[in-house]
Write an enzyme that holds these catalytic residues in place. Structure first.
Site, mmCIF file in Angstrom:
data_model
loop_
_atom_site.group_PDB
_atom_site.id
_atom_site.type_symbol
_atom_site.label_atom_id
_atom_site.label_comp_id
_atom_site.label_asym_id
_atom_site.label_seq_id
_atom_site.Cartn_x
_atom_site.Cartn_y
_atom_site.Cartn_z
ATOM 1 N N ASP A 134 50.599 -4.446 40.182
ATOM 2 C CA ASP A 134 50.390 -5.480 39.001
ATOM 3 C C ASP A 134 50.029 -6.812 39.662
ATOM 4 O O ASP A 134 50.568 -7.265 40.506
ATOM 5 C CB ASP A 134 51.744 -5.537 38.486
ATOM 6 C CG ASP A 134 51.810 -6.721 37.437
ATOM 7 O OD1 ASP A 134 51.303 -6.479 36.264
ATOM 8 O OD2 ASP A 134 52.488 -7.656 37.496
ATOM 9 N N ALA A 135 49.170 -7.315 39.020
ATOM 10 C CA ALA A 135 48.574 -8.646 39.162
ATOM 11 C C ALA A 135 48.697 -9.316 40.727
ATOM 12 O O ALA A 135 49.545 -10.023 41.142
ATOM 13 C CB ALA A 135 49.579 -9.742 38.563
ATOM 14 N N ARG A 191 49.631 1.751 40.779
ATOM 15 C CA ARG A 191 49.204 0.539 39.988
ATOM 16 C C ARG A 191 49.832 -0.552 40.445
ATOM 17 O O ARG A 191 50.783 -0.613 40.037
ATOM 18 C CB ARG A 191 49.124 0.862 38.559
ATOM 19 C CG ARG A 191 48.026 -0.208 37.629
ATOM 20 C CD ARG A 191 48.998 -1.202 37.258
ATOM 21 N NE ARG A 191 48.524 -2.178 36.182
ATOM 22 C CZ ARG A 191 48.991 -3.337 35.834
ATOM 23 N NH1 ARG A 191 50.322 -3.550 36.167
ATOM 24 N NH2 ARG A 191 48.096 -3.913 35.028
ATOM 25 N N GLU A 220 45.449 -4.419 39.516
ATOM 26 C CA GLU A 220 45.414 -5.532 38.681
ATOM 27 C C GLU A 220 44.984 -6.865 39.089
ATOM 28 O O GLU A 220 45.556 -7.156 40.015
ATOM 29 C CB GLU A 220 46.302 -5.591 37.515
ATOM 30 C CG GLU A 220 46.131 -6.552 36.612
ATOM 31 C CD GLU A 220 47.370 -7.035 35.696
ATOM 32 O OE1 GLU A 220 47.081 -7.685 34.522
ATOM 33 O OE2 GLU A 220 48.531 -7.063 36.358
#
Length: 617
Positions: free
Chosen positions: A266-267, A264, A302
């Site tokens: 992040d940002a 995953r 994300e």
């Protein structure tokens, strides 16, 4: 089976014995390797024209402590350390990556449409806060119907407690949770239970404490791009090739050496990269070309920019780049719908939140290029109409949405519980990939607060900054109100965020867990086989709190249009009567009754789900 990832950085065991050390430090002429813990021996490293400092030591081996000494005397850990047992300011340790003997070498992962995600923070998931303790809880999650756990970032961070987004050693699993082999044992056990494991990685910044790269490698950052954390990581300037390789190897390292089933990221909207090939795309290509050829490997993003292009599918329905994205749009609409809060970015979802929630369920993103009032009219998002809805990881809670509240309250503590459960029911029976935040399955009473363990000066600044940030809200305009906000650096803040597992079987908590497990079983048995070929948006209608959503699924065996999935849910005031019955076979109903005329009476929070075979009215 024993697994290792070969890389040009850090400490690597040599086939004939000994260790090769490599550090990219182009800003200094000489680096000395210090080997040993108590009275370390000094060894000058050889520098080449590209700024690499290398050394092979035939007598070094697993377990040895080492660090690098710069010309000014500063001693720094290895930025590619596989383990830093004495925290990020201490020495690194040589690790044998093949020490763990994998018990489930046959594991090849799971197709993405089978995913039911469970986000957890290792430090607060259990009282012990270790990899080993988390491992012991996995069977219960698998039995509930979870098929994938997503671990919040593990890159080593300063101190004993942190959310993980302040990591500074991207290859070193946080030592406060246990050893690298203990983490591998966690992943191995998960695979034995049929659980995928994803790891959250942060490629947009380093944490504010313990990052020594500026001292010997300023080329790691590009001052042309500024971020909330200072100069951006250098993905597109001079020296960017080595920096890009560092993070590509990091992604491969987690998937190959630890056998994670994916990442995953992040940002990624905070990653600054003007290269022709974005670093996210290059990482995904490397994963698909490597471990992705042998097993299912998934990348979840994300991305506040809602860039559907990162999620595109090829002609065979496969993702050349990312598999899915966290869907904040659905969360925000559901939050307004269940709590009534409209502060901050929730304002964009305040206009008819039932319709906004329906749009998210039917289409994935709410914002697909239209202007955002919260962002001053700036257009947000891209057309997502051709994406499968499995490209959206959707949820009612995450670490962010809980922990970024002043007191870390969970949604059932601030929303109407009946509506929260109804929203979750809608999500479970949708083609989206659902995700729970740890404890959500039994409606945990514990908050999840923001916590960290920085040095004194930074700790004071973080606590002050957090209280000032909430000063913008009416509820915290008073200084006394702000003073009640928990101190992020206090151990008590961390301890208050630990799950209370005695609630799992508590009658006040287990009813929802049992109901959720039954719904997940229905999803797995009746719907997941139909989700594999689902493409494109559904349709929705919302009027007076009554929501209808319909999705066309797929007959993957014949490549034809398959059944239609119908959802009816009531979020309005009081019960509604005379509601037309959705077509097809009833799959699930809660707080819904049929009346004598063949229509429905739907209570507030009621949900009705039906599956319509092709060609049937």
């Amino acid at each position: 089976m024993k697994q290792a990832h070969a890389m040009p950085f850090g400490a690597s065991l040599l086939a004939g014995g000994g260790v090769r050390f490599a550090l990219w430090a182009p800003a200094v002429d000489q680096v000395v390797l210090e080997l040993g813990a108590q009275q370390p021996a000094s060894h000058a490293m050889r520098r080449d024209a590209g700024g690499w400092h290398r050394l092979e030591l035939p007598d070094a081996g697993p377990g040895d402590a080492y660090r690098f000494r710069l010309p000014d005397g500063l001693r720094v850990p290895d930025p590619a350390s596989r383990f830093n047992p004495e925290d990020v300011h201490g020495a690194s340790q040589v690790i044998d990556p093949k020490a763990h003997a994998w018990q489930h070498a046959h594991w090849r992962g799971r197709p993405w449409e089978e995913a039911v995600l469970y986000e957890l923070h290792v430090g607060t998931f259990t009282v012990e806060g270790t990899y080993a303790a988390a491992r012991a809880r996995l069977p219960a999650l698998a039995e509930l119907g979870i098929t994938a756990i997503e671990l919040m970032p593990l890159a080593d961070f300063p101190g004993k407690r942190n959310w993980g987004y302040d990591g500074v050693l991207p290859f070193a699993p946080a030592a406060s949770y246990g050893t690298p082999d203990a983490l591998k044992a966690l992943v191995d056990a998960a695979h034995g239970l049929g659980l995928m494991v994803l790891i959250d990685v942060v490629y947009n910044h380093f944490g504010p404490e313990g990052n020594y790269l500026h001292a010997y490698c300023p080329q790691f950052f590009n001052p042309k791009h500024q971020t909330p954390w200072g100069s951006a990581i250098n993905y597109d300037g001079e020296g960017a090739r080595t920096v890009r390789d560092f993070f590509i190897h990091n992604a491969l390292y987690w998937v190959e050496e630890f056998r994670f089933d994916g990442l995953r990221m992040d940002a990624i909207h905070a990653i600054r990269d003007d290269s022709p090939l974005h670093i996210v795309q290059e990482i995904c290509q490397a994963l698909h070309a490597g471990p992705g050829q042998e097993r299912h490997v998934h990348v979840v993003l994300e991305n506040d920019a809602n860039q559907a292009s990162f999620l595109a599918r090829d002609a065979r329905g496969r993702p050349p780049c990312a598999t899915a994205q966290w869907n904040d749009d659905l969360h925000h609409a559901a939050h307004v719908l269940t709590t009534g809060e409209t502060d901050g970015y929730y304002a964009d979802y305040a206009d008819d939140p039932v319709a906004q929630f329906g749009r998210a369920l039917a289409q994935g993103f709410v914002y697909q290029g239209q202007p955002s009032a919260f962002r001053g009219g700036e257009r947000r998002g891209e057309d997502a109409s051709r994406l499968p809805l499995a490209a959206f990881v959707s949820y009612l809670q995450t670490h962010d949405q809980v922990g970024n509240r002043a007191f870390g309250e969970r949604i059932q503590a601030i929303g109407e519980v009946g509506l929260v459960r109804a929203a979750w029911t809608c999500l479970v029976f949708s083609p989206h990939v659902p995700m729970l935040f740890m404890g959500e399955e039994f409606e945990a009473s514990t908050p999840f607060q923001y916590f960290c363990d920085f040095g004194p000066e930074l700790a004071s600044a973080v606590a002050k900054g957090r209280r000032e940030e909430f000063g913008r809200f009416k509820a915290f305009a008073d200084e006394a109100a702000r003073a009640r906000i928990p101190d992020p650096n206090a151990e008590s803040t961390f301890m208050a965020s630990k799950l209370r597992w005695e609630e799992w079987d508590d009658p006040l908590h287990e009813a929802w867990r049992i109901q959720l497990g039954e719904m997940l079983a229905l999803r797995r048995q009746r719907l997941v086989p139909l989700f594999a070929g689902q493409r494109g948006a559904g349709r929705f209608q919302a009027e007076d709190g009554l929501l209808r959503v319909a999705w066309t699924l797929a007959d993957t065996t014949r490549g034809l249009e398959g059944p239609r999935l119908h959802l009816l849910a009531h979020f309005g005031e009081g019960p509604v009567e005379g509601v037309a019955l959705p077509p097809g076979e009833l799959l699930y109903a809660n707080a819904v009754e049929r009346d004598g005329s063949g229509t429905l009476r739907v209570a507030r929070g009621g949900v009705f789900v039906a599956l319509q075979e092709p060609g049937l009215a």
